[in-house]
Design a protein around this motif. Structure first.
Motif, short mmCIF file in Angstrom:
data_model
loop_
_atom_site.label_atom_id
_atom_site.label_comp_id
_atom_site.label_asym_id
_atom_site.label_seq_id
_atom_site.Cartn_x
_atom_site.Cartn_y
_atom_site.Cartn_z
N ASN A 2 0.84 -1.22 0.00
CA ASN A 2 0.00 0.00 0.00
C ASN A 2 0.87 1.26 0.00
O ASN A 2 0.36 2.36 0.03
CB ASN A 2 -0.94 0.01 1.20
CG ASN A 2 -0.18 0.20 2.48
OD1 ASN A 2 0.96 -0.23 2.60
ND2 ASN A 2 -0.78 0.87 3.44
N GLU A 25 0.84 -8.89 0.27
CA GLU A 25 -0.15 -8.34 -0.66
C GLU A 25 -1.60 -8.58 -0.29
O GLU A 25 -2.49 -8.13 -1.00
CB GLU A 25 0.16 -8.89 -2.07
CG GLU A 25 1.61 -8.61 -2.46
CD GLU A 25 1.97 -9.04 -3.87
OE1 GLU A 25 1.08 -9.50 -4.61
OE2 GLU A 25 3.16 -8.91 -4.22
N HIS A 26 -1.85 -9.37 0.79
CA HIS A 26 -3.25 -9.63 1.15
C HIS A 26 -3.71 -8.71 2.27
O HIS A 26 -2.92 -7.93 2.80
CB HIS A 26 -3.42 -11.10 1.58
CG HIS A 26 -3.21 -12.07 0.45
ND1 HIS A 26 -2.32 -13.12 0.52
CD2 HIS A 26 -3.75 -12.13 -0.79
CE1 HIS A 26 -2.34 -13.79 -0.62
NE2 HIS A 26 -3.19 -13.21 -1.44
N ILE A 57 -4.59 -3.61 1.97
CA ILE A 57 -4.35 -3.61 0.53
C ILE A 57 -5.69 -3.53 -0.22
O ILE A 57 -5.83 -2.78 -1.19
CB ILE A 57 -3.58 -4.88 0.08
CG1 ILE A 57 -2.33 -5.08 0.94
CG2 ILE A 57 -3.24 -4.83 -1.41
CD1 ILE A 57 -1.41 -3.90 1.05
N ALA A 58 -6.68 -4.28 0.30
CA ALA A 58 -8.00 -4.26 -0.35
C ALA A 58 -8.54 -2.82 -0.35
O ALA A 58 -9.07 -2.34 -1.35
CB ALA A 58 -8.94 -5.20 0.39
N ALA A 74 -6.56 -0.59 -2.85
CA ALA A 74 -6.91 -0.88 -4.25
C ALA A 74 -8.28 -0.28 -4.57
O ALA A 74 -8.46 0.35 -5.63
CB ALA A 74 -6.91 -2.39 -4.48
N PRO A 86 -7.47 -5.72 -6.35
CA PRO A 86 -6.30 -5.84 -5.46
C PRO A 86 -5.08 -6.44 -6.17
O PRO A 86 -3.95 -6.01 -5.94
CB PRO A 86 -6.79 -6.76 -4.35
CG PRO A 86 -8.27 -6.65 -4.36
CD PRO A 86 -8.67 -6.35 -5.77
N TYR A 100 -3.42 -3.89 -8.43
CA TYR A 100 -2.77 -2.91 -7.58
C TYR A 100 -1.46 -3.49 -7.02
O TYR A 100 -0.40 -2.85 -7.09
CB TYR A 100 -3.75 -2.55 -6.45
CG TYR A 100 -3.20 -1.56 -5.47
CD1 TYR A 100 -3.23 -0.20 -5.75
CD2 TYR A 100 -2.67 -1.99 -4.27
CE1 TYR A 100 -2.72 0.71 -4.85
CE2 TYR A 100 -2.16 -1.09 -3.36
CZ TYR A 100 -2.19 0.26 -3.65
OH TYR A 100 -1.69 1.16 -2.76
N TRP A 131 -10.03 -10.80 -0.01
CA TRP A 131 -8.66 -10.71 -0.54
C TRP A 131 -7.67 -11.39 0.42
O TRP A 131 -7.06 -10.75 1.27
CB TRP A 131 -8.30 -9.24 -0.79
CG TRP A 131 -6.94 -9.03 -1.38
CD1 TRP A 131 -5.96 -8.22 -0.88
CD2 TRP A 131 -6.39 -9.61 -2.57
NE1 TRP A 131 -4.84 -8.25 -1.68
CE2 TRP A 131 -5.08 -9.11 -2.72
CE3 TRP A 131 -6.87 -10.53 -3.52
CZ2 TRP A 131 -4.25 -9.48 -3.78
CZ3 TRP A 131 -6.04 -10.90 -4.57
CH2 TRP A 131 -4.75 -10.37 -4.68
#
Ligand code: ME8
Length: 640
Positions: free
Chosen positions: A13, A49-50, A54-55, A58, A65, A68, A210
């Protein structure tokens, strides 16, 4: 023992900044150091990335996601080679092998009976991606993200972390090296003095999709920390990859203090439940501020690795980060501090030592390593100091005291610069009977430089290699056991040509690349031509300028001026000249040097010192280069 070093996998992020750069540079430097110490090494970094964070990021950009994450992850991956950072694996938590490893680990912990389903209500900080205890809050807010956590009540799966609390306390107490520095070990022991809660390790898909699906309940995804920590195993091919067996016992995780709890409490208990040995060590560093202020996007003071490298070069950035921060303690970055270290430690101390030594070897020894004759006390002192430097450097690097390891190298660089002044090789070169002494002095200097380059390999691999090759050595990474002896420079070896390792930086920042103004129309370029003509002078005008060869007898800084040096020159009579070259040459290295002097200028007073003439220098970009041609001449000779 094989050495496996990891950085945290960074959230996608945010784009890479100074903090991520520091952790990744030190991990790379440590791996290079251990590799040069004869150990098998492995180094892993990557992206996380999860999860909610991050969700949400994105969604704010209106992309999926994965799209992104692909974009930001690539920024991390592409930033590191510019800093000579060479991981063996750049892992992403969306990599298929990682997803499979997380699911296999969850199955195992589940089968063991360490996962149960329950209802939970707690205070969740999206910034930290974890539930905070009331005790961790300051004025009701998360102290790291300065936000009130969200109250979440839902049914989830839990990991029986509390079951391993007593074991963990024992392990930390019995292994003083497990969490370093000491203050962070104490912080964790204090946390563990309170009863540990179990860890919520799932999120209902209805709220967050995600993530990695739980293998035993498709309505849930894995909590992001449970997923992320397992990356350290995935990269080794857990459970049965050959690298896993080899490297896991030597695993060292480097992190900053912000993620101490997940690494010092969640992770060892997860490993214990998986039936694995805990990692070997956790190395926790402090936070970088910028100009003594917290780095933040809203303040606009975020330092990006790409910009740093463009301004200062990879070697100087790596050096600064390792030299400036005492490991474990917060530190502050500023362009002023960086420029000061660059100019004084790199351009002046190391760069000058290197170029002076090679210049003298070129001028007096035909660019070959001379054979030493009898050693005197001063030579032996430098030799002993350089040998001790290698030992201290190794000890401090092993203890993660990078700043101390480098301070020791710079102590010897200072000694070597003084050794040049004390022995004045240019004076020895004037008297043929002093040839053996000259050879001994230059040999001693070059041998000392070789050991300095050896120590600098893990820190600034490219510049150290440049030094190494200039000293006529093989193009391979050296090794502390094979290459640390003093007398490994064979007389007769061909040396490289002196080139500036670290050209000085201008004091004032230019803020971006300077562009030459372009002539837009024909008219403008004609004007330019005419202007060129206006600048032409008659030969009689030129002949009024009296240019002379001058030899510098002594040089000293002028108090309160960064720029000016007071020179005493022979041309052939002795006279004082003030020259604006202090940022480009140290007084010591000027002694004996021949320069071109404008000898018939009216005297002028500069900072209280009367100057009788002006020394000519070549302006090359930001650098000033003194030049008088390659051969020596009699002081006072006319330049025509
Ligand atoms: O925490 N000074 O990722 P993250 C020094 N994904 N280091 C700093 C820093 C600063 N000002 N700011 C960040 C996460 N760092 C998780 C990790 S690991 C299994 C999962 C560095 O992107 C430092 O290494 O928030 C810190 O620990 C890390 O970035 C946090 O990165």
């Amino acid at each position: 023992m094989p050495f496996y070093v990891t950085t945290p996998i960074f959230y996608v992020n945010a784009q890479p900044h100074l903090g991520h750069t520091y952790t990744t540079v030190i991990a790379d430097a440590a791996r290079r150091f251990f590799r040069m110490s004869g150990e098998e090494t492995r180094f892993q970094t990557g992206t996380d990335e999860h999860g909610d964070k991050i969700a949400q990021a994105a969604a704010a950009e209106g992309v999926s996601p994965k799209e992104y994450a692909d974009r930001i992850s690539a920024m991390f991956r592409e930033a590191w080679p510019n800093l000579a950072i060479e991981p063996d694996r750049f892992i992403r938590t969306t990599d298929p092998d990682h997803v499979a490893t997380v699911q296999a680990a969850l199955e195992k912990v589940h089968e063991k009976g360490d996962i149960y389903f329950s209802e939970y209500e707690g205070l969740y900080c999206v910034g930290c991606e974890r539930f905070l205890t009331e005790k961790e809050l300051v004025d009701g807010k998360c102290p790291d993200h300065l936000k009130e956590p969200e109250r979440i009540a839902e049914q989830n799966y839990f990991f029986r972390m509390s079951k391993y609390q007593d074991w963990l306390v024992e392990h930390i107490k019995a292994n003083p090296e497990f969490i370093r520095p000491e203050r962070y070990r104490n912080e964790i022991l204090a946390m563990l003095a309170e009863p540990l809660e179990d860890l919520c390790i799932s999120r209902p898909k209805s709220r967050l999709s995600w993530g990695i699906p739980l293998p035993f309940d498709e309505n849930f995804v894995t909590y992001v920390w449970f997923d992320a920590l397992i990356n350290y195993l995935t990269g080794l091919g857990y459970p049965d990859g050959p690298d896993f067996e080899k490297f896991w016992p030597g695993a060292v995780h480097v992190i900053a203090k912000d993620i101490l709890k997940p690494h010092a409490i969640f992770w060892p208990t997860m490993l214990r439940s998986l039936g694995l040995a805990p990692y070997r060590g956790l190395r926790v560093h402090g936070y970088w501020n910028v100009d003594d202020t917290k780095m933040s996007k809203s303040l606009g003071n975020v330092v990006r690795p790409g910009e740093m490298v463009e301004k200062y070069g990879a070697a100087a950035c790596r050096y600064f980060l390792l030299r400036e921060m005492a490991f474990g303690v917060d530190s502050s970055f500023s362009d002023e501090a960086m420029t000061a270290r660059y100019n004084s430690d790199l351009a002046n101390d190391l760069g000058n030592l290197f170029s002076r030594s090679l210049t003298m070897a070129r001028n007096f020894c035909d660019s070959r390593v001379p054979a030493p004759a009898a050693f005197e006390n001063g030579d032996l002192e430098l030799k002993e100091a350089a040998e001790k430097m290698v030992e201290t450097f190794k000890r401090e690097m092993r203890a993660w005291n990078f700043h101390r390891a480098l301070a020791e190298v710079w102590l010897v660089i200072g000694m070597a610069n003084r050794y040049i002044v004390n022995n004045a090789p240019w004076e020895l070169a004037k008297e043929p009977e002093k040839r053996p002494r000259l050879d001994t002095v230059l040999h001693t200097l070059l041998a000392c430089l070789r050991l300095i380059a050896l120590c600098l390999f893990p820190v600034m691999p490219d510049k150290a290699r440049e030094m190494w090759l200039s000293l006529g050595l093989n193009d391979r990474e050296p090794d502390f056991s094979r290459d640390a002896a003093w007398d490994l420079l064979a007389p007769g070896t061909s040396l490289g040509q002196p080139a500036p390792l670290f050209p000085r930086l201008a004091k004032k920042k230019t803020g971006g690349k300077q562009q030459q103004p372009k002539a837009k129309s024909g008219k403008a370029s004609n004007r330019k031509k005419d202007k060129g003509k206006e600048n032409l002078i008659d030969i009689s005008e030129f002949s009024r300028i009296d240019l002379r060869l001058a030899e510098i007898k002594s040089a000293e800084r002028i108090e309160k001026s960064d720029r000016l040096l007071k020179l005493t020159v022979l041309a052939p009579e002795e006279r004082t000249v003030v020259a604006g070259i202090a940022e480009h040459y140290s007084p010591d290295e000027l002694i004996g040097r021949q320069v071109i002097l404008v000898a018939n200028l009216k005297p002028a007073k500069l900072m209280g010192v009367e100057s009788h003439g002006m020394v000519l220098a070549i302006k090359d970009g930001g650098r000033l280069i003194l030049s008088s041609g390659s051969e020596r001449a009699t002081p006072g000779s006319k330049v025509s």
